[in-house]
Design an enzyme around this catalytic site. Structure first.
Site, PDB file in Angstrom:
ATOM      1  N   ALA A  71      39.809  42.669  43.316  1.00  0.00           N
ATOM      2  CA  ALA A  71      41.005  43.237  43.927  1.00  0.00           C
ATOM      3  C   ALA A  71      42.193  42.748  43.107  1.00  0.00           C
ATOM      4  O   ALA A  71      42.117  41.700  42.442  1.00  0.00           O
ATOM      5  CB  ALA A  71      41.118  42.780  45.378  1.00  0.00           C
ATOM      6  N   GLY A 116      36.232  41.946  44.468  1.00  0.00           N
ATOM      7  CA  GLY A 116      36.102  43.344  44.887  1.00  0.00           C
ATOM      8  C   GLY A 116      35.275  44.180  43.920  1.00  0.00           C
ATOM      9  O   GLY A 116      34.697  45.195  44.316  1.00  0.00           O
ATOM     10  N   GLU A 119      31.822  43.540  44.948  1.00  0.00           N
ATOM     11  CA  GLU A 119      31.651  44.195  46.258  1.00  0.00           C
ATOM     12  C   GLU A 119      31.490  45.709  46.101  1.00  0.00           C
ATOM     13  O   GLU A 119      30.730  46.337  46.841  1.00  0.00           O
ATOM     14  CB  GLU A 119      32.836  43.833  47.155  1.00  0.00           C
ATOM     15  CG  GLU A 119      32.766  42.348  47.557  1.00  0.00           C
ATOM     16  CD  GLU A 119      34.009  41.849  48.268  1.00  0.00           C
ATOM     17  OE1 GLU A 119      35.107  41.995  47.672  1.00  0.00           O
ATOM     18  OE2 GLU A 119      33.907  41.328  49.388  1.00  0.00           O
ATOM     19  N   GLU A 139      36.478  34.351  45.271  1.00  0.00           N
ATOM     20  CA  GLU A 139      37.620  34.346  46.189  1.00  0.00           C
ATOM     21  C   GLU A 139      38.026  32.944  46.650  1.00  0.00           C
ATOM     22  O   GLU A 139      39.209  32.644  46.761  1.00  0.00           O
ATOM     23  CB  GLU A 139      37.323  35.223  47.420  1.00  0.00           C
ATOM     24  CG  GLU A 139      37.455  36.714  47.159  1.00  0.00           C
ATOM     25  CD  GLU A 139      36.192  37.356  46.615  1.00  0.00           C
ATOM     26  OE1 GLU A 139      35.275  36.634  46.168  1.00  0.00           O
ATOM     27  OE2 GLU A 139      36.126  38.604  46.617  1.00  0.00           O
TER      28      GLU A 139
HETATM   29  N1  COA Z   1      44.021  41.239  39.568  1.00  0.00           N
HETATM   30  C1  COA Z   1      45.119  41.533  38.845  1.00  0.00           C
HETATM   31  N2  COA Z   1      45.167  41.434  37.518  1.00  0.00           N
HETATM   32  C2  COA Z   1      44.045  41.047  36.884  1.00  0.00           C
HETATM   33  C3  COA Z   1      42.875  40.738  37.570  1.00  0.00           C
HETATM   34  C4  COA Z   1      42.881  40.841  38.973  1.00  0.00           C
HETATM   35  N3  COA Z   1      41.790  40.596  39.718  1.00  0.00           N
HETATM   36  N4  COA Z   1      41.934  40.348  36.667  1.00  0.00           N
HETATM   37  C5  COA Z   1      42.511  40.445  35.459  1.00  0.00           C
HETATM   38  N5  COA Z   1      43.798  40.866  35.589  1.00  0.00           N
HETATM   39  C6  COA Z   1      44.776  41.097  34.527  1.00  0.00           C
HETATM   40  C7  COA Z   1      45.346  39.793  33.980  1.00  0.00           C
HETATM   41  O1  COA Z   1      46.391  39.313  34.808  1.00  0.00           O
HETATM   42  C8  COA Z   1      45.819  40.254  32.624  1.00  0.00           C
HETATM   43  O2  COA Z   1      47.034  40.975  32.802  1.00  0.00           O
HETATM   44  P1  COA Z   1      48.294  40.679  31.823  1.00  0.00           P
HETATM   45  O3  COA Z   1      47.790  41.018  30.445  1.00  0.00           O
HETATM   46  O4  COA Z   1      49.343  41.632  32.317  1.00  0.00           O
HETATM   47  O5  COA Z   1      48.638  39.237  31.982  1.00  0.00           O
HETATM   48  C9  COA Z   1      44.768  41.271  32.214  1.00  0.00           C
HETATM   49  O6  COA Z   1      44.140  41.700  33.416  1.00  0.00           O
HETATM   50  C10 COA Z   1      43.703  40.693  31.290  1.00  0.00           C
HETATM   51  O7  COA Z   1      43.130  39.574  31.931  1.00  0.00           O
HETATM   52  P2  COA Z   1      43.030  38.137  31.283  1.00  0.00           P
HETATM   53  O8  COA Z   1      42.971  37.115  32.365  1.00  0.00           O
HETATM   54  O9  COA Z   1      44.102  37.956  30.242  1.00  0.00           O
HETATM   55  O10 COA Z   1      41.633  38.253  30.519  1.00  0.00           O
HETATM   56  P3  COA Z   1      40.649  37.046  30.151  1.00  0.00           P
HETATM   57  O11 COA Z   1      39.627  37.625  29.241  1.00  0.00           O
HETATM   58  O12 COA Z   1      41.408  35.855  29.658  1.00  0.00           O
HETATM   59  O13 COA Z   1      39.939  36.615  31.518  1.00  0.00           O
HETATM   60  C11 COA Z   1      38.856  37.040  33.642  1.00  0.00           C
HETATM   61  C12 COA Z   1      39.096  37.548  32.198  1.00  0.00           C
HETATM   62  C13 COA Z   1      38.081  38.135  34.374  1.00  0.00           C
HETATM   63  C14 COA Z   1      38.035  35.753  33.615  1.00  0.00           C
HETATM   64  C15 COA Z   1      40.221  36.786  34.320  1.00  0.00           C
HETATM   65  O14 COA Z   1      41.032  37.914  34.140  1.00  0.00           O
HETATM   66  C16 COA Z   1      40.141  36.489  35.784  1.00  0.00           C
HETATM   67  O15 COA Z   1      39.741  35.407  36.189  1.00  0.00           O
HETATM   68  N6  COA Z   1      40.521  37.474  36.626  1.00  0.00           N
HETATM   69  C17 COA Z   1      40.558  37.314  38.054  1.00  0.00           C
HETATM   70  C18 COA Z   1      39.173  37.412  38.629  1.00  0.00           C
HETATM   71  C19 COA Z   1      39.186  37.185  40.127  1.00  0.00           C
HETATM   72  O16 COA Z   1      39.471  36.106  40.613  1.00  0.00           O
HETATM   73  N7  COA Z   1      38.850  38.245  40.871  1.00  0.00           N
HETATM   74  C20 COA Z   1      38.747  38.191  42.305  1.00  0.00           C
HETATM   75  C21 COA Z   1      40.019  38.599  42.933  1.00  0.00           C
HETATM   76  S1  COA Z   1      39.856  38.496  44.706  1.00  0.00           S
END
Ligand code: COA
Length: 265
Positions: A71, A116, A119, A139
């Site tokens: 999400a 999400g 999910e 989460e």
């Molecule tokens: N919500 C909003 N934005 C997200 C996102 C999310 N769940 N997951 C990734 N993004 C965005 C990042 O903020 C970034 O945006 P920006 O370039 O404007 O700063 C872009 O997507 C790329 O992500 P980034 O974190 O730079 O890539 P990465 O390769 O370094 O890391 C992940 C990849 C998946 C490990 C990392 O993005 C992450 O941990 N995301 C969240 C995962 C999460 O907790 N999901 C559950 C949410 S309830």
């Protein structure tokens, strides 16, 4: 009725024969699900349900890195008690719609499937992933709990012990571990994933469409019933399928040593 009537920004719907390929398309945010994307997915699946030309659906993510990275955290960060609950209910409505769709739905998990995103994949009937995929419910590391069905669907799929470890630890599993615990049905190299998923979907599409819908219904509805009531449901649905032209065609084709020709508008 056709499924492609609505213009979408964050979701694309492509057709390949009788397959619908639904792609979550926000690669700059790793396909994170904001309100608009949830609404577009919901609308897309509502159209797919009504579209007789579609026999099976594949859900995947745009780009090479992510299926769906969860999400949208920038939306979650602003939520309070009422919109938090509404947000969960909207995500649950979407995942339940997918789970109960009368056509097979296959997830091609092409990278991160977190929160999400996992999910969404859990609501699909079958999950295949790429060898570089990471799947998890992180989460609790954000100070929230899964809200789009993860606490209910993950334990039902992989057992409560494995699910509780994933949910309470919050770390993702890699593709090999996902296969070992039954979270995905198979793992493919990234370049092969979509075609392999299409191959399985097309095998399903070659079967009787009403039989597919009723078999899925028996499994999905049966999951909420006792064994006795589930067997009754199965017998009822068996009765319904036995009244169809589809059954007559399936049996006749076997006896006449030919391929069945299913009625599909
Ligand atoms: N919500 C909003 N934005 C997200 C996102 C999310 N769940 N997951 C990734 N993004 C965005 C990042 O903020 C970034 O945006 P920006 O370039 O404007 O700063 C872009 O997507 C790329 O992500 P980034 O974190 O730079 O890539 P990465 O390769 O370094 O890391 C992940 C990849 C998946 C490990 C990392 O993005 C992450 O941990 N995301 C969240 C995962 C999460 O907790 N999901 C559950 C949410 S309830």
């Amino acid at each position: 009725m056709s499924a492609d009537s609505q213009p979408m920004e964050n979701v694309t719907l492509e057709r390949d024969g009788h397959l619908a390929i639904v792609t979550v398309n926000r690669p700059s945010k790793l396909n994170a699900l904001d309100d608009q994307t949830i609404a577009e997915l919901d609308c897309t699946f509502a159209g797919i349900e009504q579209d007789d030309a579609i026999g099976a659906v594949i859900v995947t993510g745009a780009g090479e890195k992510a299926f769906v990275a969860g999400a949208d955290i920038s939306v979650l960060a602003k939520q309070g008690v009422l919109d938090g609950k509404q947000n969960a209910l909207r995500g649950q409505a979407l995942t339940s719609r997918i789970e109960n769709c009368g056509k097979p739905v296959l997830a091609a998990v092409n990278g991160f499937a977190l929160g999400g995103g996992l999910e969404l994949a859990l609501a699909c009937d079958v999950r295949f992933c790429s060898s570089n995929a990471k799947l998890g419910l992180p989460e609790v590391s954000l100070g929230i709990i899964p809200g789009y069905g993860g606490t209910q669907r993950l334990p039902r799929l992989v057992g409560s012990g494995v699910a509780l470890q994933m949910i309470l630890q919050g770390d993702p599993v890699d593709a090999g571990e996902a296969l070992r615990i039954g979270l995905v049905n198979a793992v493919y190299e990234p370049a092969e994933l979509l075609q392999k998923t299409k191959d399985v979907a097309n095998r399903m599409v070659s079967r009787g469409p009403q039989a597919l819908a009723l078999a899925k219904q028996a499994v999905r509805r049966g999951a909420h019933l006792s064994m006795r009531d589930g067997l009754q449901l199965e017998a009822d649905l068996f009765g319904i399928i036995s009244s169809t032209d589809e059954m007559k065609e399936g049996m006749a084709a076997f006896l006449e040593k030919r391929k069945p020709s299913w009625l599909r508008k």
